[in-house]
Design a protein around this motif. Sequence first.
Motif, PDB file in Angstrom:
ATOM      1  N   MET A 271       0.689  91.609  28.607  1.00 11.92           N
ATOM      2  CA  MET A 271      -0.057  91.399  28.622  1.00 11.92           C
ATOM      3  C   MET A 271      -0.466  90.805  27.359  1.00 11.92           C
ATOM      4  O   MET A 271      -1.258  89.102  26.915  1.00 11.92           O
ATOM      5  CB  MET A 271      -1.409  91.591  29.923  1.00 11.92           C
ATOM      6  CG  MET A 271      -0.516  91.697  30.666  1.00 11.92           C
ATOM      7  SD  MET A 271      -1.469  92.245  32.036  1.00 11.92           S
ATOM      8  CE  MET A 271      -3.105  90.999  32.187  1.00 11.92           C
TER       9      MET A 271
ATOM     10  N   ALA B 213      -2.240  86.504  26.995  1.00 13.81           N
ATOM     11  CA  ALA B 213      -2.917  86.822  28.669  1.00 13.81           C
ATOM     12  C   ALA B 213      -4.247  86.769  29.566  1.00 13.81           C
ATOM     13  O   ALA B 213      -5.209  86.832  30.003  1.00 13.81           O
ATOM     14  CB  ALA B 213      -2.139  87.509  29.842  1.00 13.81           C
TER      15      ALA B 213
ATOM     16  N   ARG C 281      -9.000  89.523  31.920  1.00 12.15           N
ATOM     17  CA  ARG C 281      -7.444  87.911  32.018  1.00 12.15           C
ATOM     18  C   ARG C 281      -7.918  86.724  31.982  1.00 12.15           C
ATOM     19  O   ARG C 281      -9.065  85.501  32.770  1.00 12.15           O
ATOM     20  CB  ARG C 281      -7.048  88.548  33.653  1.00 12.15           C
ATOM     21  CG  ARG C 281      -5.884  89.689  33.977  1.00 12.15           C
ATOM     22  CD  ARG C 281      -4.817  88.928  34.700  1.00 12.15           C
ATOM     23  NE  ARG C 281      -5.825  88.835  36.169  1.00 12.15           N
ATOM     24  CZ  ARG C 281      -4.763  89.666  37.166  1.00 12.15           C
ATOM     25  NH1 ARG C 281      -4.071  90.508  37.294  1.00 12.15           N
ATOM     26  NH2 ARG C 281      -5.472  88.687  38.173  1.00 12.15           N
TER      27      ARG C 281
END
Length: 192
Positions: free
Chosen positions: A64, A69, A84
């Motif tokens: 991620m 992200a 996130r």
Amino acid sequence: MSRKGNLFILSGPAGAGKGTLRKILFKELPDLVYSVSCTTRQRRPGETEGKDYYFTGKNEFAEMIRENAFLEWAEVHGNYYGTRKSDVETCLDLGRDMVLEIDVQGSRQVKISMPDAVRIFITVSSMDELENRLEDRGTETPDQMLLRLRNAAFEMRYAGECEHTIVNDDVARSSAELINLVMKYRNGKGTL
Ligand code: 5GP
């Protein structure tokens, strides 16, 4: 791009009562949205996947990071935590107000990319008080507690950078202060 919702960031040392104040805030203003973070930390008894955290493996977390992200991420007390980006953007674009409960490093990162974010530092009046509360909470091993107390001394210095500080020596008074503060911004009367 200017967004429609307000973004509030709660930060402060472990044991200062961020979680308690946040829960009272959400009871009073249930239309606020809580940003559920990803973490590589072990799930504690009573914690729910997707409600308290997204419990993520280290490889998945690293992936991620590579995919960009996260709005922010940090290593805190030996584990990784991240917010996130898509969750925050979607929420604010919908005009909803969001609350992040993240550490000092993350708070700094968010303020750089989202200067309108309102940082609220939750603290206590002394390190002794912090130690007592962590002991009472009893969720940490002695080693983890020591680490959290060491980090607290560093985190305390961040208060001066934040837009607001709440000294949480009395939960009823502090939660009322937090609720009033959030309502002021929602009514367009808060100042950065
Ligand atoms: P805990 O493990 O006790 O739930 O959280 C430890 C610390 O990590 C707390 O200070 C908490 O606010 C912080 N934290 C939780 N989620 C995030 C996140 O997404 N990003 C950052 N930077 N810190 C977080």
